[in-house]
Design a protein around this motif. Sequence first.
Motif, PDB file in Angstrom:
ATOM      1  N   PHE A  99       8.478   3.260 -16.418  1.00  0.00           N
ATOM      2  CA  PHE A  99       7.305   4.229 -15.731  1.00  0.00           C
ATOM      3  C   PHE A  99       7.285   3.843 -14.483  1.00  0.00           C
ATOM      4  CE2 PHE A  99       6.247   3.013 -20.147  1.00  0.00           C
ATOM      5  CZ  PHE A  99       6.393   4.234 -20.748  1.00  0.00           C
ATOM      6  N   THR A 100       6.440   4.662 -13.505  1.00  0.00           N
ATOM      7  CA  THR A 100       6.206   4.121 -12.381  1.00  0.00           C
ATOM      8  C   THR A 100       4.796   4.565 -12.005  1.00  0.00           C
ATOM      9  OG1 THR A 100       6.623   6.985 -11.713  1.00  0.00           O
ATOM     10  CG2 THR A 100       8.506   5.268 -11.461  1.00  0.00           C
ATOM     11  N   ALA A 101       4.371   3.892 -10.822  1.00  0.00           N
ATOM     12  CA  ALA A 101       3.039   4.014 -10.206  1.00  0.00           C
ATOM     13  C   ALA A 101       2.739   3.748  -8.899  1.00  0.00           C
ATOM     14  CB  ALA A 101       2.245   3.173 -11.149  1.00  0.00           C
ATOM     15  N   LYS A 102       1.717   4.430  -8.300  1.00  0.00           N
ATOM     16  CA  LYS A 102       1.604   4.423  -7.002  1.00  0.00           C
ATOM     17  C   LYS A 102       0.479   3.530  -6.504  1.00  0.00           C
ATOM     18  CE  LYS A 102       1.189   7.550  -2.849  1.00  0.00           C
ATOM     19  NZ  LYS A 102       1.266   8.758  -2.225  1.00  0.00           N
ATOM     20  N   VAL A 103       0.840   2.495  -5.510  1.00  0.00           N
ATOM     21  CA  VAL A 103      -0.235   1.542  -5.343  1.00  0.00           C
ATOM     22  C   VAL A 103      -1.286   2.321  -4.494  1.00  0.00           C
ATOM     23  CG1 VAL A 103      -0.811  -0.622  -4.009  1.00  0.00           C
ATOM     24  CG2 VAL A 103       1.531  -0.356  -5.606  1.00  0.00           C
ATOM     25  N   PHE A 104      -2.580   2.295  -4.614  1.00  0.00           N
ATOM     26  CA  PHE A 104      -3.690   2.861  -4.157  1.00  0.00           C
ATOM     27  C   PHE A 104      -4.731   1.940  -3.285  1.00  0.00           C
ATOM     28  CE2 PHE A 104      -5.247   3.049  -8.195  1.00  0.00           C
ATOM     29  CZ  PHE A 104      -6.745   2.727  -7.856  1.00  0.00           C
ATOM     30  N   TYR A 105      -4.598   0.672  -3.755  1.00  0.00           N
ATOM     31  CA  TYR A 105      -5.618  -0.276  -3.517  1.00  0.00           C
ATOM     32  C   TYR A 105      -5.074  -1.753  -3.536  1.00  0.00           C
ATOM     33  CZ  TYR A 105      -9.892  -3.294  -3.779  1.00  0.00           C
ATOM     34  OH  TYR A 105     -10.877  -4.297  -3.451  1.00  0.00           O
ATOM     35  N   THR A 106      -5.267  -2.446  -2.227  1.00  0.00           N
ATOM     36  CA  THR A 106      -4.888  -3.918  -2.439  1.00  0.00           C
ATOM     37  C   THR A 106      -6.501  -4.401  -1.713  1.00  0.00           C
ATOM     38  OG1 THR A 106      -4.073  -3.417  -0.082  1.00  0.00           O
ATOM     39  CG2 THR A 106      -2.556  -3.589  -1.922  1.00  0.00           C
ATOM     40  N   GLY A 107      -7.114  -5.281  -2.612  1.00  0.00           N
ATOM     41  CA  GLY A 107      -8.351  -5.801  -2.313  1.00  0.00           C
ATOM     42  C   GLY A 107      -8.411  -6.640  -0.815  1.00  0.00           C
ATOM     43  N   GLU A 108      -9.302  -6.932  -0.652  1.00  0.00           N
ATOM     44  CA  GLU A 108      -9.682  -7.525   0.730  1.00  0.00           C
ATOM     45  C   GLU A 108     -10.258  -8.986   0.482  1.00  0.00           C
ATOM     46  OE1 GLU A 108      -8.950  -6.675   3.726  1.00  0.00           O
ATOM     47  OE2 GLU A 108      -8.174  -4.640   2.916  1.00  0.00           O
ATOM     48  N   ILE A 109     -10.686  -9.326  -0.852  1.00  0.00           N
ATOM     49  CA  ILE A 109     -11.352 -10.519  -1.271  1.00  0.00           C
ATOM     50  C   ILE A 109     -10.592 -11.352  -2.146  1.00  0.00           C
ATOM     51  CG2 ILE A 109     -13.578 -11.339  -2.045  1.00  0.00           C
ATOM     52  CD1 ILE A 109     -15.207  -9.198  -1.169  1.00  0.00           C
ATOM     53  N   MET A 110     -10.435 -12.705  -2.044  1.00  0.00           N
ATOM     54  CA  MET A 110      -9.692 -13.386  -2.788  1.00  0.00           C
ATOM     55  C   MET A 110     -10.656 -14.136  -3.946  1.00  0.00           C
ATOM     56  SD  MET A 110      -6.872 -16.503  -1.784  1.00  0.00           S
ATOM     57  CE  MET A 110      -5.835 -15.254  -1.340  1.00  0.00           C
ATOM     58  N   PRO A 159       9.115  -3.634  -5.091  1.00  0.00           N
ATOM     59  CA  PRO A 159      10.201  -4.069  -3.911  1.00  0.00           C
ATOM     60  C   PRO A 159       9.623  -4.482  -2.656  1.00  0.00           C
ATOM     61  CG  PRO A 159       9.840  -1.580  -3.920  1.00  0.00           C
ATOM     62  CD  PRO A 159       9.262  -2.320  -4.913  1.00  0.00           C
ATOM     63  N   THR A 160      10.005  -5.640  -2.127  1.00  0.00           N
ATOM     64  CA  THR A 160       9.799  -6.277  -0.840  1.00  0.00           C
ATOM     65  C   THR A 160      10.957  -6.485  -0.016  1.00  0.00           C
ATOM     66  OG1 THR A 160      10.306  -8.486  -1.752  1.00  0.00           O
ATOM     67  CG2 THR A 160       8.091  -7.780  -2.183  1.00  0.00           C
ATOM     68  N   SER A 161      10.611  -6.550   1.490  1.00  0.00           N
ATOM     69  CA  SER A 161      11.820  -6.255   2.259  1.00  0.00           C
ATOM     70  C   SER A 161      11.326  -7.337   3.603  1.00  0.00           C
ATOM     71  CB  SER A 161      12.342  -4.961   2.759  1.00  0.00           C
ATOM     72  OG  SER A 161      11.104  -4.277   3.256  1.00  0.00           O
ATOM     73  N   LYS A 216       0.702  -1.359  -0.094  1.00  0.00           N
ATOM     74  CA  LYS A 216       0.136   0.053   0.037  1.00  0.00           C
ATOM     75  C   LYS A 216       0.815   1.339   0.013  1.00  0.00           C
ATOM     76  CE  LYS A 216      -4.108   1.764   0.155  1.00  0.00           C
ATOM     77  NZ  LYS A 216      -4.959   1.807   1.132  1.00  0.00           N
ATOM     78  N   ASP A 217       0.717   2.275  -1.026  1.00  0.00           N
ATOM     79  CA  ASP A 217       1.106   3.434  -1.206  1.00  0.00           C
ATOM     80  C   ASP A 217       2.680   3.165  -1.495  1.00  0.00           C
ATOM     81  OD1 ASP A 217      -0.806   4.904  -0.079  1.00  0.00           O
ATOM     82  OD2 ASP A 217      -0.458   4.562   1.702  1.00  0.00           O
ATOM     83  N   GLN A 218       3.110   2.184  -2.011  1.00  0.00           N
ATOM     84  CA  GLN A 218       4.471   1.919  -2.479  1.00  0.00           C
ATOM     85  C   GLN A 218       4.472   2.461  -4.192  1.00  0.00           C
ATOM     86  OE1 GLN A 218       7.389   0.690  -1.878  1.00  0.00           O
ATOM     87  NE2 GLN A 218       7.308  -1.153  -0.415  1.00  0.00           N
ATOM     88  N   THR A 219       5.397   3.029  -4.287  1.00  0.00           N
ATOM     89  CA  THR A 219       5.840   3.346  -5.601  1.00  0.00           C
ATOM     90  C   THR A 219       6.682   2.068  -6.432  1.00  0.00           C
ATOM     91  OG1 THR A 219       5.909   5.580  -5.299  1.00  0.00           O
ATOM     92  CG2 THR A 219       7.032   4.880  -7.410  1.00  0.00           C
ATOM     93  N   VAL A 220       5.921   1.646  -7.525  1.00  0.00           N
ATOM     94  CA  VAL A 220       6.507   0.641  -8.358  1.00  0.00           C
ATOM     95  C   VAL A 220       6.871   0.984  -9.621  1.00  0.00           C
ATOM     96  CG1 VAL A 220       4.964  -0.999  -7.028  1.00  0.00           C
ATOM     97  CG2 VAL A 220       4.284   0.171  -9.175  1.00  0.00           C
TER      98      VAL A 220
END
Length: 484
Positions: free
Chosen positions: A362-373, A404-406, A346-350
């Motif tokens: 190109f870059t994009a900013k994450v604004f939504y990660t769903g709650e339902i699988m 990016p993950t950590s 959430k709010d990460q720049t990818v």
Amino acid sequence: MNLSKQETSFHRRLLHARLFPALLTAVLIPLAAASAQLPRGETADEIVTLPRDQWQASGVRIESVQRQPFTKTLQLTGKISLNQDRVAHIYSMVEGTVDDVSISLGQTVKTDDLLAIIHSREVGAAKLQLYQARLKLELANTQNELQSKIAKNTSELLQALSSNMDITEIEKQFRDRPMGGYRERAISSYAAYLKSAADVLRLEAVSQSGAVSGKTLLAATSTRNADQATFQSRIEQIQHELQTSTLMTSQAVREAEATALVAATSLRILNVDAKEINEIDPAKQGETLSHYAIRAPFDGTVLSKDVVLREQVRPDVMLLSIADLSTVWVTANIYEEHLPLLDSFKDQTVTLRNDALPNQTFTAKVFYTGEIMDEATRTISMRAIADNTDHHLKPGMFVTIELPTSQQQAAILIPSSAVQEHEGKKFVFVLQGEDQFLRRDVQVGPANDKSVVIRQGLRDGERIITGGGFILKSQLLAELMGEE
């Protein structure tokens, strides 16, 4: 040409001798000699000796093991889609006939640009109703203003009469001031009172001499009192009428205002432009009074166009669609195995890449990660927004998303070049003493393009070879090479 096994082995040894002369003479031979002197408890297969004066020539680099945050780039396949917050599906709010179409498919439009004109009887009738309401309001305002002037002038006249001002002075001051019928009623009553009061004064002056009977004086006095009462009653009646008339005209103004406001609001509900509402004039506009303009709600590009001249339109039929392509959404599916990382997205720049544009990122900013699988794909939807000022990102295009993950805790992290492998086992060389290196098997964890996490086999502060390790590995493999 077929070679025997012995000839093949010979050629292999010859090839090794040609490719690695420095290795055989300067490194491997001294190593073989030094390996005979080992610390207690270690074997020749575990420890290799390399004199310090040969480190630079062999490209050996030594680094201390440290715990560091581990970051890895996760790659996902994403898709470019329209920014759903900047898409408009445009309908006509009234029935009518298309009178003009001002745009074409794919055209770029600006806010409030004219898209189409609909000839609508409903809009024409609503504009005429508003025009009539405004005329009534104008008349009501005029009447109210006149009544206010009459009330003001009459009130001042009544005050002057009540103060017994001379009739000649009153006529002079209020001659040209509008009062309607109130002037005559008030002055005539006042004049009658003045006359009867003068008669009483005249009779009182001569009544002492006996020239006038007491009965005559009494009659004159009664007349004066009656005229005075009539005058006071007339004043009160006029004041009441003024209040009532003023209240009625002001109420008429409010009613006319409400009617005009309702008519104007009806046009605003139909999304008629404010300028058109303010400039309604049937005499000048004629038939164009019924024109209903459809305008662009924001800057964008015309994506669909289903309207042509003279076509009948209804409120339930879409005419146009416009999208603002200066920003786009990037959608991707997050697999179940990456769910522990979902909150960190959430709010990460990818970073975005596309094979058709190999030299651009190109870059994009994450604004939504769903709650339902999704039960079918076992994925969760993720959305990001990307700037697309140059319109290089096309809706429907596939992109590679680099996230990016950590790890939350620091881990033992070493360069990937430090890890060697043989017979399915991974190991590193740990510096022992001055010039001896211990082979130590390690259990590796996740890795990125530069580093690898060591789960087991190393401790903080130990010094390992991070460059030139193939020299030491070659010594360990010397016996195998000899066998070949």
